[in-house]
Design a protein around this motif. Sequence first.
Motif, PDB file in Angstrom:
ATOM      1  N   ARG A 253      -1.790   6.631  -5.309  1.00 11.56           N
ATOM      2  CA  ARG A 253      -1.198   7.636  -6.186  1.00 11.56           C
ATOM      3  C   ARG A 253      -0.224   8.469  -5.369  1.00 11.56           C
ATOM      4  N   LEU A 254       0.963   8.653  -5.914  1.00  9.48           N
ATOM      5  CA  LEU A 254       1.989   9.438  -5.254  1.00  9.48           C
ATOM      6  C   LEU A 254       2.507  10.472  -6.244  1.00  9.48           C
ATOM      7  N   HIS A 255       2.111  11.714  -6.004  1.00 11.67           N
ATOM      8  CA  HIS A 255       2.542  12.801  -6.884  1.00 11.67           C
ATOM      9  C   HIS A 255       3.437  13.745  -6.074  1.00 11.67           C
ATOM     10  N   VAL A 256       4.697  13.842  -6.489  1.00 15.70           N
ATOM     11  CA  VAL A 256       5.676  14.683  -5.801  1.00 15.70           C
ATOM     12  C   VAL A 256       6.049  15.829  -6.726  1.00 15.70           C
ATOM     13  N   SER A 257       5.571  17.017  -6.401  1.00 20.87           N
ATOM     14  CA  SER A 257       5.843  18.192  -7.235  1.00 20.87           C
ATOM     15  C   SER A 257       6.939  19.074  -6.671  1.00 20.87           C
ATOM     16  N   ASN A 258       7.470  18.736  -5.478  1.00 29.12           N
ATOM     17  CA  ASN A 258       8.519  19.554  -4.864  1.00 29.12           C
ATOM     18  C   ASN A 258       9.735  19.648  -5.779  1.00 29.12           C
ATOM     19  N   ALA A 259      10.143  20.864  -6.089  1.00 32.82           N
ATOM     20  CA  ALA A 259      11.297  21.054  -6.961  1.00 32.82           C
ATOM     21  C   ALA A 259      12.592  20.592  -6.299  1.00 32.82           C
ATOM     22  N   SER A 260      12.607  20.542  -4.961  1.00 34.39           N
ATOM     23  CA  SER A 260      13.821  20.146  -4.239  1.00 34.39           C
ATOM     24  C   SER A 260      14.003  18.632  -4.163  1.00 34.39           C
ATOM     25  N   MET A 261      12.936  17.870  -4.420  1.00 33.70           N
ATOM     26  CA  MET A 261      12.986  16.421  -4.258  1.00 33.70           C
ATOM     27  C   MET A 261      13.948  15.783  -5.258  1.00 33.70           C
ATOM     28  N   LYS A 262      14.935  15.037  -4.720  1.00 33.11           N
ATOM     29  CA  LYS A 262      15.942  14.404  -5.564  1.00 33.11           C
ATOM     30  C   LYS A 262      15.868  12.884  -5.554  1.00 33.11           C
ATOM     31  N   LYS A 263      15.394  12.297  -4.443  1.00 29.46           N
ATOM     32  CA  LYS A 263      15.411  10.840  -4.349  1.00 29.46           C
ATOM     33  C   LYS A 263      14.143  10.338  -3.682  1.00 29.46           C
ATOM     34  N   LEU A 264      13.539   9.295  -4.273  1.00 33.25           N
ATOM     35  CA  LEU A 264      12.343   8.656  -3.735  1.00 33.25           C
ATOM     36  C   LEU A 264      12.608   7.163  -3.603  1.00 33.25           C
ATOM     37  N   ILE A 265      12.341   6.613  -2.402  1.00 30.78           N
ATOM     38  CA  ILE A 265      12.541   5.193  -2.128  1.00 30.78           C
ATOM     39  C   ILE A 265      11.218   4.600  -1.677  1.00 30.78           C
ATOM     40  N   LEU A 266      10.760   3.568  -2.378  1.00 34.10           N
ATOM     41  CA  LEU A 266       9.533   2.858  -2.027  1.00 34.10           C
ATOM     42  C   LEU A 266       9.865   1.381  -1.827  1.00 34.10           C
ATOM     43  N   ARG A 267       9.506   0.839  -0.659  1.00 33.79           N
ATOM     44  CA  ARG A 267       9.772  -0.563  -0.368  1.00 33.79           C
ATOM     45  C   ARG A 267       8.553  -1.205   0.279  1.00 33.79           C
ATOM     46  N   ASP A 268       8.205  -2.388  -0.182  1.00 32.46           N
ATOM     47  CA  ASP A 268       7.166  -3.211   0.462  1.00 32.46           C
ATOM     48  C   ASP A 268       5.862  -2.437   0.651  1.00 32.46           C
ATOM     49  N   ILE A 269       5.250  -2.082  -0.465  1.00 35.70           N
ATOM     50  CA  ILE A 269       3.981  -1.353  -0.420  1.00 35.70           C
ATOM     51  C   ILE A 269       2.841  -2.355  -0.536  1.00 35.70           C
ATOM     52  N   CYS A 270       1.847  -2.267   0.356  1.00 33.84           N
ATOM     53  CA  CYS A 270       0.754  -3.235   0.412  1.00 33.84           C
ATOM     54  C   CYS A 270      -0.545  -2.626  -0.091  1.00 33.84           C
ATOM     55  N   GLU A 271      -1.413  -3.486  -0.584  1.00 33.05           N
ATOM     56  CA  GLU A 271      -2.748  -3.062  -1.012  1.00 33.05           C
ATOM     57  C   GLU A 271      -3.750  -3.249   0.102  1.00 33.05           C
ATOM     58  N   GLU A 272      -3.624  -4.359   0.802  1.00 32.75           N
ATOM     59  CA  GLU A 272      -4.592  -4.677   1.842  1.00 32.75           C
ATOM     60  C   GLU A 272      -3.883  -4.850   3.175  1.00 32.75           C
ATOM     61  N   GLY A 273      -4.648  -4.761   4.249  1.00 29.84           N
ATOM     62  CA  GLY A 273      -4.083  -4.947   5.571  1.00 29.84           C
ATOM     63  C   GLY A 273      -5.142  -4.705   6.623  1.00 29.84           C
ATOM     64  N   ILE A 274      -4.770  -4.917   7.858  1.00 28.67           N
ATOM     65  CA  ILE A 274      -5.676  -4.669   8.967  1.00 28.67           C
ATOM     66  C   ILE A 274      -5.677  -3.178   9.257  1.00 28.67           C
ATOM     67  N   VAL A 275      -6.745  -2.515   8.950  1.00 31.86           N
ATOM     68  CA  VAL A 275      -6.823  -1.073   9.110  1.00 31.86           C
ATOM     69  C   VAL A 275      -7.341  -0.737  10.502  1.00 31.86           C
ATOM     70  N   PRO A 276      -6.566  -0.031  11.311  1.00 31.88           N
ATOM     71  CA  PRO A 276      -7.036   0.333  12.650  1.00 31.88           C
ATOM     72  C   PRO A 276      -8.302   1.186  12.582  1.00 31.88           C
ATOM     73  N   GLU A 277      -9.099   1.128  13.630  1.00 30.22           N
ATOM     74  CA  GLU A 277     -10.360   1.881  13.656  1.00 30.22           C
ATOM     75  C   GLU A 277     -10.130   3.376  13.501  1.00 30.22           C
ATOM     76  N   GLU A 278      -9.003   3.850  14.024  1.00 28.36           N
ATOM     77  CA  GLU A 278      -8.737   5.279  13.953  1.00 28.36           C
ATOM     78  C   GLU A 278      -8.612   5.773  12.511  1.00 28.36           C
ATOM     79  N   TYR A 279      -8.354   4.853  11.580  1.00 19.32           N
ATOM     80  CA  TYR A 279      -8.141   5.249  10.198  1.00 19.32           C
ATOM     81  C   TYR A 279      -9.381   5.054   9.329  1.00 19.32           C
ATOM     82  N   GLN A 280     -10.489   4.724   9.934  1.00 15.32           N
ATOM     83  CA  GLN A 280     -11.689   4.504   9.149  1.00 15.32           C
ATOM     84  C   GLN A 280     -12.192   5.791   8.493  1.00 15.32           C
ATOM     85  N   ILE A 281     -11.638   6.937   8.903  1.00 13.41           N
ATOM     86  CA  ILE A 281     -12.008   8.201   8.266  1.00 13.41           C
ATOM     87  C   ILE A 281     -11.452   8.275   6.847  1.00 13.41           C
ATOM     88  N   PHE A 282     -10.439   7.432   6.556  1.00 15.90           N
ATOM     89  CA  PHE A 282      -9.874   7.430   5.221  1.00 15.90           C
ATOM     90  C   PHE A 282     -10.727   6.569   4.296  1.00 15.90           C
TER      91      PHE A 282
END
Length: 531
Positions: A253-282
């Motif tokens: 989920r990507l919610h951008v409420s900033n009133a200044s935001m004018k442009k959003l670019i999303l490219r090559d977004i993945c669902e799965e991948g090799i998650v490093p150990e440091e990110y296991q808190i997520f």
Amino acid sequence: MSSRSNSDLSYPSSSPNSGSENETANSGRRRGKRNRRVYFSDERRRKSGRIRKPAVDLFSALPDSLLVHVLSFLPIVYAVRTQVLSKRWQCLWTYTTSLVFRIDDGNSPGNGKSDDEFVAFVDKTLSLCNCSKIKKFGVQFVYESEYLSNVDMWTELVTAKGVEEFQLDFDCAFGEVTYSNYWLPQLLYTNSSFKVLQFNQCYVMPEGVVSWNSLKKLSIGNAVLSEDLIQKILAGSPVLEILELYCLFGFNRLHVSNASMKKLILRDICEEGIVPEEYQIFNFADYSVLEISAPHLHSLEISGAFENKICQLGDVSSLVDAKLNFHVTGYEDYCDIIEVFENMLKGLLQSLVHGKKITLGNWAIKLLSIMELKGLRSPLLKCECLTLEAGIRKSFFPGIAHMLESSPNLDTLVISVPSSSYDEDEEYFPDQLCKFDGKNYWTSRKKPFTCLMFRLQKVRFLGFRQYEVGNKLGYYLSFVRFLLKNARVLQKMVINAEIVGCNSQKEFSRAAQKLLSFPRSSPDAVVMFYE
């Protein structure tokens, strides 16, 4: 002076056959003394100013500040080399405020050599830097952990000099697939000098608050971002205008409420991948839907491969310009879930009904073709400029017709040929797009399009290349004939072609002559090549 050299200047005399005798005499009198050879001594030449002065060195006449400004537009490796020009230039480059190091710059240290030499070059260049403020700093090379202290030193040095544009672009080593190598130092997260930030292959892990009060553009690639982390970044960037996220996973989920935001670019977004150990808190929940909401956004681009992701748009009520040039990957059988994709695209277009400018790629156009062949309708759009980045081929015909019918306010139509002729999505929906008569598709259409009758004024075919000549040329001609015959208020049609080779050029020339002979319903329609 008793003798004359061959280098003496003299004016040519009149030709004996150039006119009457009177004319010759008058001409001679008019020219008078100009026809005489006149010789001056060196002293008289100096007094009369006839001796040419040496050419002025315009660069030497420029102030140092302007020369340094010119150097800032050069790759740093070339700016450094200017020190050999003269004694004055030896230190000028050390005051340049733009320091961008790329290992693939032509003839740069590190190009074709070791990364050690490249890192050493950056170290030495920064140590000699004399400017009090750096406007732009960037490095691009294959990062390894052994360079940690070097990159930390670069970061600390340039941030202390108030750098405004900061870029760390770390490529993966050949054959490696990794997400994030370099840990961004905490000092980077509380810096009000930043206006542009770009991080590629970096750990983005702020321990405290983010304070980027002057940041206008942020680009993050090849990293893992949680939804909470994205919100922390957005909250700490109150004047952010452009956000680019690419090759990422970890959020749904990507919610951008900033009133200044004018442009959003999303490219090559993945669902799965090799998650490093440091990110296991997520908490990585296995969702397949990416929800995007940005009520103040003016421009949205969704492109590249979205692995196991279905996109949905929430509140994008301020959107003016939208680009949907992405495809979904990771499914074993696309035909079994084709209705999911149809509903997804229909929902995206429903959210874009107020957009004035829409761009669609191959995948979206093919989905629209399937919907058109099934008799499924899309919502009416307020689109005034439609760009189709797919070229012209049989499988696109129903999709193009679908968009023309759904865009009654269409003023400008652009058909842009992709840079490559290879269609990686061809295997997705092969059967559904072959069961109709492509040769007579446009001539067999009975129902007119509203935009062709009342609104369409400009049509552009861009990037028409070598591989479009041949079998596909007939598809172009049939579509062009249809437009010229039915677009009643058309003002201009432009065809920009990039054709090389004698045979291809001859074939294109014959097709162009045929095209110019097509009947036109608009008396003002002009067909142009190479606008």
